[in-house]
Design a protein around this motif. Structure first.
Motif, PDB file in Angstrom:
ATOM      1  N   VAL A  63      31.668  23.197 -53.554  1.00  0.00           N
ATOM      2  CA  VAL A  63      33.185  23.117 -53.471  1.00  0.00           C
ATOM      3  C   VAL A  63      32.236  22.735 -50.949  1.00  0.00           C
ATOM      4  O   VAL A  63      33.544  22.040 -51.166  1.00  0.00           O
ATOM      5  N   ASP A  64      31.285  22.755 -50.794  1.00  0.00           N
ATOM      6  CA  ASP A  64      30.908  23.092 -50.150  1.00  0.00           C
ATOM      7  C   ASP A  64      29.119  22.887 -50.591  1.00  0.00           C
ATOM      8  O   ASP A  64      28.689  23.468 -50.993  1.00  0.00           O
ATOM      9  N   LYS A  65      28.613  21.981 -49.015  1.00  0.00           N
ATOM     10  CA  LYS A  65      26.899  22.361 -49.509  1.00  0.00           C
ATOM     11  C   LYS A  65      26.399  22.373 -47.747  1.00  0.00           C
ATOM     12  O   LYS A  65      27.120  21.487 -47.025  1.00  0.00           O
ATOM     13  N   GLY A  66      24.979  22.690 -47.331  1.00  0.00           N
ATOM     14  CA  GLY A  66      25.293  22.889 -45.753  1.00  0.00           C
ATOM     15  C   GLY A  66      24.140  23.485 -46.111  1.00  0.00           C
ATOM     16  O   GLY A  66      23.180  23.454 -46.895  1.00  0.00           O
ATOM     17  N   LYS A  67      23.199  22.854 -43.561  1.00  0.00           N
ATOM     18  CA  LYS A  67      22.238  23.793 -44.499  1.00  0.00           C
ATOM     19  C   LYS A  67      21.876  25.520 -43.820  1.00  0.00           C
ATOM     20  O   LYS A  67      22.314  25.647 -42.806  1.00  0.00           O
ATOM     21  N   ALA A  68      21.287  26.077 -44.588  1.00  0.00           N
ATOM     22  CA  ALA A  68      20.517  27.477 -44.213  1.00  0.00           C
ATOM     23  C   ALA A  68      19.780  28.097 -43.221  1.00  0.00           C
ATOM     24  O   ALA A  68      20.152  28.396 -42.295  1.00  0.00           O
ATOM     25  N   ARG A  69      18.484  26.877 -43.602  1.00  0.00           N
ATOM     26  CA  ARG A  69      17.143  26.974 -42.477  1.00  0.00           C
ATOM     27  C   ARG A  69      17.277  25.557 -42.935  1.00  0.00           C
ATOM     28  O   ARG A  69      17.805  25.208 -43.584  1.00  0.00           O
ATOM     29  N   PRO A  70      15.822  25.441 -42.257  1.00  0.00           N
ATOM     30  CA  PRO A  70      15.066  23.975 -42.576  1.00  0.00           C
ATOM     31  C   PRO A  70      14.443  23.904 -43.695  1.00  0.00           C
ATOM     32  O   PRO A  70      13.936  25.578 -44.039  1.00  0.00           O
ATOM     33  N   TYR A  71      14.672  22.797 -44.702  1.00  0.00           N
ATOM     34  CA  TYR A  71      14.585  22.775 -46.321  1.00  0.00           C
ATOM     35  C   TYR A  71      15.193  23.549 -46.996  1.00  0.00           C
ATOM     36  O   TYR A  71      14.802  23.276 -48.238  1.00  0.00           O
ATOM     37  N   VAL A  72      15.722  24.325 -46.552  1.00  0.00           N
ATOM     38  CA  VAL A  72      16.827  25.117 -47.624  1.00  0.00           C
ATOM     39  C   VAL A  72      18.742  24.228 -47.323  1.00  0.00           C
ATOM     40  O   VAL A  72      19.044  24.604 -46.232  1.00  0.00           O
ATOM     41  N   GLU A  73      18.368  24.070 -48.463  1.00  0.00           N
ATOM     42  CA  GLU A  73      20.376  23.437 -48.665  1.00  0.00           C
ATOM     43  C   GLU A  73      21.033  24.592 -49.356  1.00  0.00           C
ATOM     44  O   GLU A  73      20.596  25.245 -50.065  1.00  0.00           O
TER      45      GLU A  73
END
Length: 420
Positions: free
Chosen positions: A312-322
């Motif tokens: 239901v949602d997609k984002g950036k957690a860290r560089p290179y990590v979604e």
């Protein structure tokens, strides 16, 4: 000289890193010195589709020293080291078509640009260049000029053997991946270390105490499973081949079906070379916070469209990590867009390992130059003499001496008369 890279301004930094890698590539360095004197590749035009890294740069320098005209494009959109690409263009005058993070359209545009040099030899990592050359869109005249090629990785060899079986492969290929000095070392020790390196760089995860699921127990899977265990992980292996599953059990690993394994996993790593190893039912069964990585050649090992459909949602957690948030609130983390994690989030294999892989590549090109008229349109193993030469040169670089057989021992091993 044509090229398409991010910028030439990074050339100085790239050269520094290329020179550093070369210190750990003594076998390739010795071949380059011989090639410089003998010029065995004179007249060859080489289009290489490889990961554009420091180690690849030293291979390209070796081919140029041997007399070949060479260009290189990326074999993965996220594996290019932009400073290395810059140094190859500025310092070595080698055409490069690769930009880190390029989209799919640009990726194939770069492959086409490499083919524009009308190669007589192809050098591939995943068989995308060979596949493109055999496609309906390609100029048939280009294919007619190619005398042979080499393939660097397991996935590419599988694709090429399929082409040969179907009778559509139009020129001979040497499967460099299948050299013992390649897959025993590169796939096991190189992938084993660099995969975990990429995961740790991307996540800062403590491997000790983590339950790590390794999908596939081929040479790459063996390497990752053993390195993870060495760092203190609780390792579970998944397999579809009984013999490999049995080997994993005998090596001391738990073996479970994927559906059961992912329920315990803090980290799942795919290394099978197949499609949709992780699917919708697996994502649903995973724990909140599970991390997903792929170290197989293509990102299709993870069914990313299915993961996106569940989210239901997609984002950036860290560089290179979604981070993907599922409908029930659970969060799953995907590293490097599901692409080769050791190159998407780190620097790929250590140079000492690639020393042997790329020594095989260079010597196989020399072999092609000497034997091209006698090769058929099929996939060949690396000649045993090349494998033995690379192993011997690596031992010498380590300063290690070994015994040789006596005349009596040679006779005994080649006779049948002597028994108990």
């Amino acid at each position: 000289m044509n090229y398409d890279i991010k910028t030439t301004e990074l050339a100085s930094a790239g050269k520094q890193r290329i020179d550093w890698a070369n210190r750990f590539m003594p076998v390739l360095d010795s071949i380059r010195e011989r090639f410089q004197n003998e010029r065995p590749l004179d007249g060859l035009r080489v289009a290489a589709c490889l990961h554009v890294t420091t180690e690849t740069a030293n291979l390209m320098k070796t081919l140029k020293a041997g007399g070949a005209e060479a260009v290189v494009c990326a074999s993965n959109p996220l594996s290019t080291q932009d400073d290395v690409a810059a140094s190859l263009v500025v310092d070595e005058k080698i055409g490069v078509f690769a930009i880190n993070g390029e989209d799919t359209e640009t990726y194939y545009k770069h492959i086409d640009a490499a083919l524009d040099m009308q190669p007589t030899i192809t050098m591939d990592d995943g068989a995308d260049l060979v596949s493109r050359l055999h496609s309906e869109e390609a100029n048939p005249a280009l294919l007619e000029q190619v005398v042979a090629g080499t393939e660097e990785t397991t996935t590419g060899v599988i694709r090429l053997k399929s082409m040969a079986t179907e009778g559509v492969l139009k020129y001979p290929i040497i499967a460099v991946n299948d050299a013992r000095t390649k897959h025993f070392f590169d796939n096991r020790y190189g992938t084993g270390q660099s995969t975990l390196d990429g995961i740790i760089r991307a996540t800062n995860l403590l491997i000790a105490g983590t339950t790590v699921v390794v999908a596939g127990y081929g040479w790459c899977g063996r390497g990752v499973a053993n390195r993870a265990r060495g760092l203190g992980a609780n390792v579970i292996v998944t397999e579809v081949i009984p013999l490999k599953a049995l080997e994993a059990v005998m090596d001391g690993f738990r073996v479970l079906p994927m559906q059961k394994a992912v329920q315990e996993a803090g980290l799942v790593i795919t290394l099978t070379g197949d499609i949709h190893v992780l699917r919708q039912e697996h994502f649903k069964a995973m724990k909140d916070g599970a991390i997903i990585a792929n170290s197989g050649h293509f990102n299709v090992e993870i069914d990313i469209p299915a993961l996106e459909k569940l989210s239901v949602d997609k984002g950036k957690a860290r560089p290179y990590v979604e981070v993907y948030t599922l409908g029930d609130g659970k969060k799953l983390y995907l590293i490097g867009e599901g692409r080769l994690v050791n190159l998407a989030a780190a620097e790929g294999h250590p140079a000492s390992v690639m020393d042997m892989s790329f020594a095989n590549q260079a010597l196989c090109l020399e072999y092609i130059a000497q034997n091209r008229d006698n090769l058929e349109n099929r996939v060949y193993d690396v000649p045993e003499s090349i494998d033995e030469t690379v192993a011997q040169l690596k031992l010498e670089a380590f300063g290690i001496e070994i015994d040789t057989l006596t005349a009596e021992q040679e006779k005994y091993l080649n006779s049948w008369e002597m028994g108990t």
